[in-house]
Design an enzyme around this catalytic site. Structure first.
Site, PDB file in Angstrom:
ATOM      1  N   LYS A 174      32.240  49.189  41.849  1.00  0.00           N
ATOM      2  CA  LYS A 174      32.016  47.978  42.382  1.00  0.00           C
ATOM      3  C   LYS A 174      30.627  47.918  43.151  1.00  0.00           C
ATOM      4  CE  LYS A 174      34.180  45.472  45.831  1.00  0.00           C
ATOM      5  NZ  LYS A 174      33.060  45.202  46.690  1.00  0.00           N
ATOM      6  N   GLU A 197      33.454  36.521  46.853  1.00  0.00           N
ATOM      7  CA  GLU A 197      34.025  36.295  48.148  1.00  0.00           C
ATOM      8  C   GLU A 197      33.247  35.315  48.877  1.00  0.00           C
ATOM      9  OE1 GLU A 197      34.510  39.360  52.237  1.00  0.00           O
ATOM     10  OE2 GLU A 197      33.974  40.204  49.977  1.00  0.00           O
TER      11      GLU A 197
END
Length: 264
Positions: free
Chosen positions: A112, A181
């Site tokens: 990631k 996020e």
């Protein structure tokens, strides 16, 4: 037990089947999570704050991530395991490939990376060299000093459009998964609909394909300041195993995150 792959996540997106994921850092919790039904786990650089006691993710090294990845992989051999590329590990595409190789050898199925269009050459190079990539947009904790704190991203139209453009660019470059996020619900919905790859939210509302929480947030042991998007499932369930099952159930049924865990 079958091994979970990115193909399963793509199928779940097509079927509109929501899925729950968690961070994991050691063998004991990874085994417990897998036994309760968590099929996707992330060894996040959040370990800098959750495990090491730092005030940010910046001190975490590739060696730290690799160590915890090995621990989680041993205990959860069938999960789809993501590993974070920590601060400055993707300064150049070549460096990113070398660091990603360390994490893949440690047992990760995917790495990631935090950031937008500037990562396109790195994502392309990693994908060409058989390293699957998950993007991470919105509040990217490695950029805390640029943002001036942990703040919701994409609130105005210009910022929202930029984030959507970044997401599309990363997908085109080869990213097979995306984490959003701390972005407004409406923006998360736009991105999830625009991308053909699965989108996992944290503080991004219920419209994303999946949800992720730092395990400490899900169990109510974060510390003094709990994020708005977090829910203490342990307080409601009574024990850790039941708490993880409750988390999975509420995500799959669209009950979590609720409005109070989201940003409008």
């Amino acid at each position: 037990m079958k091994v979970t792959t990115i193909a399963h996540l793509r199928q779940w997106k097509q079927e509109k089947r929501k899925f729950a994921t968690l961070t994991a850092y050691d063998a004991s919790f990874a085994r417990l999570f897998a036994e309760q039904g968590i099929q996707v786990m992330l060894v996040g650089d959040s370990l800098g704050m959750a495990m090491q006691g730092h005030d940010s993710t910046l001190p975490v090294t590739v060696e730290d991530i690799a160590y915890h990845t090995r621990c989680v992989r041993r205990a959860a051999p069938h999960c789809l395991l993501l590993a974070d590329m920590p601060f400055m590990s993707c300064a150049t595409p070549e460096q990113g490939c070398l660091q990603a190789a360390t994490l893949m050898r440690a047992g990760a199925n995917m790495v990631k990376v935090e950031g937008g269009k500037w990562l396109v050459p790195t994502v392309q190079m990693l994908t060409e060299r058989a390293v699957p990539v998950c993007g991470h947009l919105g509040l990217t904790p490695q950029s805390v000093n640029i943002f001036g704190g942990y703040k919701v991203q994409g609130r105005d139209e210009v910022a929202a459009n930029r984030l959507l453009e970044d997401a599309l660019a990363l997908e085109q470059a080869g990213a097979q998964l995306m984490v959003l996020e701390c972005v407004p619900v409406a923006l998360a919905e736009r991105v999830t609909e625009a991308l053909s790859i699965p989108v996992i939210g944290i503080g991004a509302g219920m419209s994303t394909d999946g949800q992720i929480l730092v395990m400490h947030d899900a169990l109510g042991i974060t510390g003094e300041k709990t994020p708005k998007f977090a829910k203490n499932f342990l307080a409601q369930a009574g024990d850790i195993r039941a708490a993880i099952r409750l988390y999975i159930q509420e995500v799959e049924q669209g009950l979590y995150p609720a409005a109070e865990h989201s940003f409008q």
